[in-house]
Design a protein around this motif. Structure first.
Motif, PDB file in Angstrom:
ATOM      1  N   UNK A  18       0.826  -1.214   0.000  1.00 17.24           N
ATOM      2  CA  UNK A  18       0.000   0.000   0.000  1.00 17.24           C
ATOM      3  C   UNK A  18       0.856   1.257   0.000  1.00 17.24           C
ATOM      4  N   UNK A  19       0.338   2.275  -0.695  1.00 20.50           N
ATOM      5  CA  UNK A  19       1.080   3.525  -0.781  1.00 20.50           C
ATOM      6  C   UNK A  19       0.974   4.386   0.459  1.00 20.50           C
ATOM      7  N   UNK A  20      -0.091   4.195   1.234  1.00 19.45           N
ATOM      8  CA  UNK A  20      -0.274   4.983   2.453  1.00 19.45           C
ATOM      9  C   UNK A  20      -0.616   4.066   3.617  1.00 19.45           C
ATOM     10  N   UNK A  21      -0.389   4.577   4.829  1.00 18.96           N
ATOM     11  CA  UNK A  21      -0.707   3.804   6.031  1.00 18.96           C
ATOM     12  C   UNK A  21      -2.206   3.559   6.138  1.00 18.96           C
ATOM     13  N   UNK A  22      -3.016   4.549   5.754  1.00 19.03           N
ATOM     14  CA  UNK A  22      -4.469   4.401   5.832  1.00 19.03           C
ATOM     15  C   UNK A  22      -4.949   3.292   4.894  1.00 19.03           C
ATOM     16  N   UNK A  23      -4.372   3.236   3.698  1.00 19.66           N
ATOM     17  CA  UNK A  23      -4.742   2.195   2.747  1.00 19.66           C
ATOM     18  C   UNK A  23      -4.342   0.816   3.274  1.00 19.66           C
ATOM     19  N   UNK A  24      -3.165   0.737   3.866  1.00 17.90           N
ATOM     20  CA  UNK A  24      -2.702  -0.537   4.429  1.00 17.90           C
ATOM     21  C   UNK A  24      -3.632  -1.007   5.533  1.00 17.90           C
ATOM     22  N   UNK A  25      -4.118  -0.068   6.365  1.00 17.95           N
ATOM     23  CA  UNK A  25      -5.009  -0.454   7.458  1.00 17.95           C
ATOM     24  C   UNK A  25      -6.320  -1.021   6.935  1.00 17.95           C
ATOM     25  N   UNK A  26      -6.824  -0.490   5.816  1.00 18.48           N
ATOM     26  CA  UNK A  26      -8.065  -1.002   5.241  1.00 18.48           C
ATOM     27  C   UNK A  26      -7.899  -2.457   4.817  1.00 18.48           C
TER      28      UNK A  26
END
Length: 235
Positions: A18-26
């Motif tokens: 994932x490019x962002x931490x928020x995307x990884x959390x999803x």
């Protein structure tokens, strides 16, 4: 069931890229939820087919550095996923291996999740530095890893409880509830564990000399939980 594990692996791979931490959390949250549902569904199916999901042991060899923290991450992950575990010490705070005892489906889930979590933790550890330059980096990192493992354990327990609650709304094999099916499986794991390790002593609680525990807890809250790939107070 193999298809479900493959979906979990793909979600974890997406989380790691994932490019962002928020995307990884999803992606992580979706994988964790799917892992928990998979564990409960497999347990209910196995209840209708005795012997389909046997209890066994899996020994996982550990390497330095921070083998003690890695052992707790593995063991606490295992306990959240309805397995038992025992560590095999190597002396001076080091751990040679951890043996996980549980049903095959749950041991598979533990392995998938731990594989992802230890990669995440190792990546974070490489960047960890204590805020006080006078503090030992090694002590800070050991404490950080314990905090990470503790928070991961809490999150996995919550996901498992949620999956059991959802399953309780539907029918279970033989008229039993999902809770009773899981209780029977837990009793089988306890018997196997007692037979495999009849003389097991009580492990000491891990000592924390560093100040990184809180930072590790925060990192565990963000982790690509088994929610990643897919272990009572932990021993």
């Amino acid at each position: 069931m193999a298809d479900t594990l493959d979906r979990i692996r793909k979600l974890l791979a997406k989380a790691e890229r994932a490019g962002t931490e928020a995307e990884a959390r999803v992606y992580t949250a979706k994988a964790a939820e799917l892992s928990a549902r998979h564990g409960v569904d497999a347990a209910l199916l196995a209840a209708a087919r005795p012997g389909a999901d046997p209890v066994g042991c899996t020994r996982v060899e550990l390497c330095e550095p921070y083998s003690g923290g890695k052992a707790r991450l593995l063991g606490w992950t295992a306990s959240a996923l309805r397995c038992r575990w025992v560590l095999h010490p190597a002396g001076r705070g080091r751990v040679r291996a951890v043996t996980v005892v549980g049903h095959a489906v749950d041991r598979d889930r533990v392995g998938l999740l731990y594989e992802s979590l230890v990669v995440q933790a190792t990546r974070e550890l490489a960047r960890c530095r204590p805020p006080d330059p006078g503090e030992s980096v090694a002590a800070y990192r050991r404490s950080w890893l314990l905090g990470f493992a503790a928070r991961v354990h809490e999150r996995l327990l919550a996901a498992e409880r949620s999956a059991v609650a959802r399953a309780a709304a539907g029918p279970a094999p033989g008229g039993r509830t999902a809770a009773l099916v899981l209780a029977d499986r837990g009793a089988a794991v306890d018997r196997a564990f007692a037979a495999a390790f009849p003389d097991l002593g009580t492990a000491r609680r891990p000592r924390r000399s560093g100040s990184g525990f809180g930072a590790g807890v925060l990192a565990g809250s963000r982790a690509d939980l088994g929610r990643g790939r897919l272990a009572a107070e932990p021993r």
